[in-house]
Scaffold this motif. Structure first.
Motif, PDB file in Angstrom:
ATOM      1  N   MET A 133      24.676  -6.727  28.645  1.00 26.57           N
ATOM      2  CA  MET A 133      25.336  -7.973  29.048  1.00 26.57           C
ATOM      3  C   MET A 133      24.396  -8.810  29.921  1.00 26.57           C
ATOM      4  SD  MET A 133      28.042  -7.878  27.373  1.00 26.57           S
ATOM      5  CE  MET A 133      28.837  -9.328  27.997  1.00 26.57           C
ATOM      6  N   SER A 134      23.630  -8.167  30.765  1.00 26.73           N
ATOM      7  CA  SER A 134      22.649  -8.869  31.599  1.00 26.73           C
ATOM      8  C   SER A 134      21.559  -9.508  30.735  1.00 26.73           C
ATOM      9  CB  SER A 134      22.029  -7.886  32.594  1.00 26.73           C
ATOM     10  OG  SER A 134      20.969  -8.475  33.278  1.00 26.73           O
ATOM     11  N   VAL A 135      21.084  -8.755  29.761  1.00 24.72           N
ATOM     12  CA  VAL A 135      20.056  -9.286  28.850  1.00 24.72           C
ATOM     13  C   VAL A 135      20.600 -10.488  28.091  1.00 24.72           C
ATOM     14  CG1 VAL A 135      18.724  -8.768  26.752  1.00 24.72           C
ATOM     15  CG2 VAL A 135      18.790  -7.115  28.632  1.00 24.72           C
ATOM     16  N   LEU A 136      21.835 -10.381  27.604  1.00 27.16           N
ATOM     17  CA  LEU A 136      22.426 -11.486  26.844  1.00 27.16           C
ATOM     18  C   LEU A 136      22.629 -12.732  27.702  1.00 27.16           C
ATOM     19  CD1 LEU A 136      25.034  -9.731  24.545  1.00 27.16           C
ATOM     20  CD2 LEU A 136      22.790 -10.654  23.935  1.00 27.16           C
ATOM     21  N   SER A 137      22.787 -12.551  29.002  1.00 25.80           N
ATOM     22  CA  SER A 137      22.945 -13.726  29.865  1.00 25.80           C
ATOM     23  C   SER A 137      21.620 -14.454  30.057  1.00 25.80           C
ATOM     24  CB  SER A 137      23.535 -13.320  31.220  1.00 25.80           C
ATOM     25  OG  SER A 137      22.584 -12.605  31.987  1.00 25.80           O
ATOM     26  N   ASP A 138      20.501 -13.787  29.774  1.00 27.53           N
ATOM     27  CA  ASP A 138      19.176 -14.384  29.977  1.00 27.53           C
ATOM     28  C   ASP A 138      18.442 -14.739  28.689  1.00 27.53           C
ATOM     29  OD1 ASP A 138      19.360 -14.210  32.759  1.00 27.53           O
ATOM     30  OD2 ASP A 138      18.558 -12.178  32.773  1.00 27.53           O
ATOM     31  N   LEU A 139      18.827 -14.137  27.582  1.00 31.78           N
ATOM     32  CA  LEU A 139      18.132 -14.365  26.305  1.00 31.78           C
ATOM     33  C   LEU A 139      19.103 -14.870  25.256  1.00 31.78           C
ATOM     34  CD1 LEU A 139      15.863 -11.235  25.653  1.00 31.78           C
ATOM     35  CD2 LEU A 139      15.112 -13.553  26.101  1.00 31.78           C
ATOM     36  N   PRO A 140      18.617 -15.693  24.332  1.00 34.07           N
ATOM     37  CA  PRO A 140      19.463 -16.053  23.196  1.00 34.07           C
ATOM     38  C   PRO A 140      19.730 -14.805  22.340  1.00 34.07           C
ATOM     39  CG  PRO A 140      17.429 -17.363  23.211  1.00 34.07           C
ATOM     40  CD  PRO A 140      17.320 -16.343  24.297  1.00 34.07           C
ATOM     41  N   LEU A 141      20.902 -14.721  21.771  1.00 38.68           N
ATOM     42  CA  LEU A 141      21.271 -13.576  20.944  1.00 38.68           C
ATOM     43  C   LEU A 141      20.284 -13.377  19.793  1.00 38.68           C
ATOM     44  CD1 LEU A 141      23.275 -11.315  20.366  1.00 38.68           C
ATOM     45  CD2 LEU A 141      24.629 -12.962  19.059  1.00 38.68           C
ATOM     46  N   SER A 142      19.782 -14.475  19.248  1.00 38.89           N
ATOM     47  CA  SER A 142      18.855 -14.381  18.114  1.00 38.89           C
ATOM     48  C   SER A 142      17.549 -13.679  18.482  1.00 38.89           C
ATOM     49  CB  SER A 142      18.557 -15.768  17.554  1.00 38.89           C
ATOM     50  OG  SER A 142      17.938 -16.570  18.545  1.00 38.89           O
ATOM     51  N   LYS A 143      17.191 -13.648  19.765  1.00 40.09           N
ATOM     52  CA  LYS A 143      16.012 -12.903  20.207  1.00 40.09           C
ATOM     53  C   LYS A 143      16.391 -11.536  20.740  1.00 40.09           C
ATOM     54  CE  LYS A 143      12.556 -16.312  21.240  1.00 40.09           C
ATOM     55  NZ  LYS A 143      11.172 -16.011  21.486  1.00 40.09           N
ATOM     56  N   ALA A 144      17.485 -11.439  21.454  1.00 39.87           N
ATOM     57  CA  ALA A 144      17.867 -10.183  22.108  1.00 39.87           C
ATOM     58  C   ALA A 144      18.216  -9.102  21.079  1.00 39.87           C
ATOM     59  CB  ALA A 144      19.040 -10.415  23.050  1.00 39.87           C
ATOM     60  N   PHE A 145      19.021  -9.433  20.100  1.00 39.83           N
ATOM     61  CA  PHE A 145      19.485  -8.409  19.170  1.00 39.83           C
ATOM     62  C   PHE A 145      18.355  -7.798  18.346  1.00 39.83           C
ATOM     63  CE2 PHE A 145      21.605  -6.643  15.442  1.00 39.83           C
ATOM     64  CZ  PHE A 145      22.455  -5.755  16.088  1.00 39.83           C
ATOM     65  N   PRO A 146      17.469  -8.583  17.741  1.00 43.54           N
ATOM     66  CA  PRO A 146      16.368  -7.952  17.003  1.00 43.54           C
ATOM     67  C   PRO A 146      15.474  -7.079  17.885  1.00 43.54           C
ATOM     68  CG  PRO A 146      16.603 -10.219  16.329  1.00 43.54           C
ATOM     69  CD  PRO A 146      17.491 -10.030  17.520  1.00 43.54           C
ATOM     70  N   LEU A 147      15.312  -7.444  19.160  1.00 47.36           N
ATOM     71  CA  LEU A 147      14.490  -6.628  20.037  1.00 47.36           C
ATOM     72  C   LEU A 147      15.121  -5.257  20.292  1.00 47.36           C
ATOM     73  CD1 LEU A 147      13.306  -9.333  22.587  1.00 47.36           C
ATOM     74  CD2 LEU A 147      11.961  -8.226  20.802  1.00 47.36           C
ATOM     75  N   SER A 148      16.435  -5.190  20.160  1.00 45.89           N
ATOM     76  CA  SER A 148      17.104  -3.897  20.344  1.00 45.89           C
ATOM     77  C   SER A 148      16.752  -2.923  19.216  1.00 45.89           C
ATOM     78  CB  SER A 148      18.613  -4.079  20.455  1.00 45.89           C
ATOM     79  OG  SER A 148      19.164  -4.470  19.222  1.00 45.89           O
ATOM     80  N   ALA A 149      16.148  -3.414  18.144  1.00 48.08           N
ATOM     81  CA  ALA A 149      15.741  -2.545  17.036  1.00 48.08           C
ATOM     82  C   ALA A 149      14.667  -1.548  17.451  1.00 48.08           C
ATOM     83  CB  ALA A 149      15.250  -3.381  15.855  1.00 48.08           C
ATOM     84  N   VAL A 150      14.063  -1.765  18.592  1.00 46.17           N
ATOM     85  CA  VAL A 150      13.080  -0.812  19.100  1.00 46.17           C
ATOM     86  C   VAL A 150      13.726   0.565  19.264  1.00 46.17           C
ATOM     87  CG1 VAL A 150      11.582  -0.289  21.080  1.00 46.17           C
ATOM     88  CG2 VAL A 150      11.681  -2.609  20.171  1.00 46.17           C
ATOM     89  N   SER A 151      15.045   0.605  19.450  1.00 43.66           N
ATOM     90  CA  SER A 151      15.730   1.899  19.587  1.00 43.66           C
ATOM     91  C   SER A 151      15.567   2.750  18.329  1.00 43.66           C
ATOM     92  CB  SER A 151      17.204   1.720  19.936  1.00 43.66           C
ATOM     93  OG  SER A 151      17.886   1.052  18.920  1.00 43.66           O
ATOM     94  N   TYR A 152      15.453   2.132  17.155  1.00 42.03           N
ATOM     95  CA  TYR A 152      15.237   2.904  15.931  1.00 42.03           C
ATOM     96  C   TYR A 152      13.941   3.704  16.031  1.00 42.03           C
ATOM     97  CZ  TYR A 152      18.782  -0.143  13.871  1.00 42.03           C
ATOM     98  OH  TYR A 152      19.942  -0.822  13.610  1.00 42.03           O
TER      99      TYR A 152
END
Length: 122
Positions: A62-81
């Motif tokens: 939620m903190s990340v989403l308050s600072d980044l656009p969703l279009s950038k934040a969500f793809p970066l979460s793919a690092v978890s794969y």
């Protein structure tokens, strides 16, 4: 900006921890079947650790989403794969194939492209 980069990195790390805890809990309950399996899983300390990791991850997300656009934040979460695949290999001894390595490199390249893309393109 550096703190923001570190906070988004916490999301895939926490996701990886959660998956590792769930796997450990499932391995611990492997000799039990049916509803008893789920009962043993839910009462496992590994399951509790997974829930804590998920709650902390949600707060950070939620903190990340308050600072980044969703279009950038969500793809970066793919690092978890990538982290989950590495954890599966290092911790659980699961095999890693050439195709898995190629996919991992592709995911990392995509995350790098997204992270370094300027916000002024049409």
């Amino acid at each position: 900006m550096r703190l923001l980069r570190l906070s988004w990195l916490a999301v895939p790390i926490l996701n990886t921890a959660q998956q590792m805890f769930l796997k450990l809990g499932a391995d611990h309950a492997e000799n039990v079947h049916g509803t008893a399996f789920f009962g043993q899983m839910v009462l496992s300390h590994w399951f509790l650790a997974a829930v804590v990791a998920e709650v902390v991850c949600f707060v950070v997300w939620m903190s990340v989403l308050s600072d980044l656009p969703l279009s950038k934040a969500f793809p970066l979460s793919a690092v978890s794969y990538v982290l989950i695949m590495a954890t599966a290999w290092f911790v659980f001894g699961e095999p890693v194939t050439l195709l898995t390595v190629i996919g991992t490199i592709t995911i990392l390249a995509g995350a790098w492209c997204i992270a370094t893309a300027s916000g002024s393109g049409h």
